[in-house]
Design an enzyme around this catalytic site. Sequence first.
Site, short mmCIF file in Angstrom:
data_model
loop_
_atom_site.label_atom_id
_atom_site.label_comp_id
_atom_site.label_asym_id
_atom_site.label_seq_id
_atom_site.Cartn_x
_atom_site.Cartn_y
_atom_site.Cartn_z
N SER A 172 -5.40 2.91 14.05
CA SER A 172 -4.28 2.23 15.01
C SER A 172 -5.10 3.04 16.60
O SER A 172 -4.37 2.91 17.68
CB SER A 172 -3.00 2.93 15.00
OG SER A 172 -2.47 2.01 13.93
N THR A 183 -8.63 1.83 7.53
CA THR A 183 -8.09 1.06 8.05
C THR A 183 -6.25 1.39 8.04
O THR A 183 -5.39 -0.21 8.60
CB THR A 183 -7.74 -0.44 6.72
OG1 THR A 183 -7.29 0.24 5.76
CG2 THR A 183 -9.58 -1.11 6.59
N ASP A 210 1.19 -1.66 -0.08
CA ASP A 210 -0.06 -0.01 0.03
C ASP A 210 0.74 1.39 -0.26
O ASP A 210 0.78 2.10 -0.52
CB ASP A 210 -0.59 -0.48 1.54
CG ASP A 210 -2.22 -1.51 0.84
OD1 ASP A 210 -2.25 -1.43 -0.06
OD2 ASP A 210 -2.25 -1.65 2.12
P1 NAP Z 1 4.61 2.52 5.69
O1 NAP Z 1 5.34 1.82 5.89
O2 NAP Z 1 4.72 3.25 3.67
O3 NAP Z 1 2.81 2.08 5.69
C1 NAP Z 1 3.17 1.70 7.11
C2 NAP Z 1 1.79 0.00 7.24
O4 NAP Z 1 0.94 0.98 6.97
C3 NAP Z 1 2.15 -0.74 6.04
O5 NAP Z 1 2.43 -2.24 6.89
C4 NAP Z 1 1.03 -0.42 5.14
O6 NAP Z 1 1.16 -1.52 4.08
C5 NAP Z 1 -0.25 0.34 5.75
N1 NAP Z 1 -1.20 1.12 5.06
C6 NAP Z 1 -0.56 2.01 4.58
N2 NAP Z 1 -2.18 1.81 3.62
C7 NAP Z 1 -2.67 1.56 4.54
C8 NAP Z 1 -4.76 1.16 4.32
N3 NAP Z 1 -5.24 2.38 4.03
N4 NAP Z 1 -4.98 0.13 4.77
C9 NAP Z 1 -4.15 -0.04 5.64
N5 NAP Z 1 -2.44 -0.38 6.30
C10 NAP Z 1 -1.90 0.83 4.72
O7 NAP Z 1 4.96 3.58 6.76
P2 NAP Z 1 4.46 5.82 5.92
O8 NAP Z 1 5.64 5.44 4.50
O9 NAP Z 1 5.01 5.68 6.90
O10 NAP Z 1 3.33 6.14 5.24
C11 NAP Z 1 2.23 5.28 5.14
C12 NAP Z 1 0.58 5.57 5.31
O11 NAP Z 1 1.38 4.69 7.04
C13 NAP Z 1 0.33 5.96 6.56
O12 NAP Z 1 -0.84 7.13 5.87
C14 NAP Z 1 -0.28 5.97 7.43
O13 NAP Z 1 -2.01 5.25 7.08
C15 NAP Z 1 0.24 4.65 7.89
N6 NAP Z 1 1.01 4.73 9.40
C16 NAP Z 1 -0.02 4.49 10.76
C17 NAP Z 1 0.81 4.51 11.65
C18 NAP Z 1 0.47 3.23 12.77
O14 NAP Z 1 -0.55 2.60 12.75
N7 NAP Z 1 0.46 3.39 13.94
C19 NAP Z 1 1.72 4.84 11.97
C20 NAP Z 1 2.88 5.56 11.11
C21 NAP Z 1 2.01 5.58 9.61
P3 NAP Z 1 2.02 -2.18 2.91
O15 NAP Z 1 3.35 -2.32 3.92
O16 NAP Z 1 1.09 -2.72 2.40
O17 NAP Z 1 2.80 -1.29 2.28
#
Ligand code: NAP
Length: 266
Positions: A165, A160, A45
Amino acid sequence: MKVWIQNNSKALSQQVAQQLQVKLRQAGITIQANHPDLVITIGGDGTFLSAFHRFNNQLNHLQFIGIHTGHLGFYTDWQDNELDQLVTHIVADDKKVIEYPLLDVQVTYTSQQVAHFWALNEATLRQVSQTMRADVLINDQKFERFRGDGVVVSTPTGSTAYSKSLGGALIDPTLEVMQFNEMAPINNRVYRTVNSSLILTHNQILTVIPDPGSDYIITIDNLAYDHCAIQKIQYKMADQKIKIASYRPKNFWLRVRNAFLVDDQR
Ligand code: NAP
């Protein structure tokens, strides 16, 4: 038909990208980065989010497809062993176009400069040096005074991701709504926030006015901007949507089940 392939750096993704490129060329399809009709991402993603931001000035005509080379994603529902099937569909052009809502984020800096972003997952606002303090308004009416780590506004497809989270609701992407979530709000006898997810409709505007400071961090999906001095940020549903080329039925709730409950599909 002009196609661009965007892959992450994983060896498998690079290998799949090469195979796909050969198959598409054999089928008479042009591969080009300049104004493609279709962007195919290979990875997760995160790769899909990067492609969205790279091509977000062409969303009017552009369509996206995601192939996953790890676990099943929310934007990446093709497997790397389905390339022939996918190319056959692209050549036959028997797609249905599915649109997902985007978030429109308008940032006004203290310099009075204004910047516009589209988020596919979410936009976050945090402050690094101290507890973030901000007024939160809905349609220009004060809703709450926030104190805590930060705030997140997400799209239905972003529900999601980070939003989940934070205890946010999972939202069917056919609903045109945005979701507001608080990050670690301070709630005691003195300070009070609603501390629940808010779901706002497409004609509502959420405004966050942080206290003066020059160390705010804004994230838009996977992009981060630090040392920001912000006067206000306004969030609403964007008029623009992202277009997904779909060649078979998509079931959001089945994908939720496979991602979070039972892994019966890779
Ligand atoms: P990243 O490593 O690219 O993404 C973090 C995780 O979020 C990966 O496992 C990714 O899946 C998953 N993800 C992304 N979009 C998703 C969606 N729509 N539904 C479910 N899972 C999804 O991290 P990044 O580059 O910093 O940021 C990308 C995204 O990470 C942000 O948009 C944010 O939503 C998420 N994130 C989450 C948290 C948290 O949950 N605490 C913290 C920071 C960022 P894949 O492995 O398939 O790429």
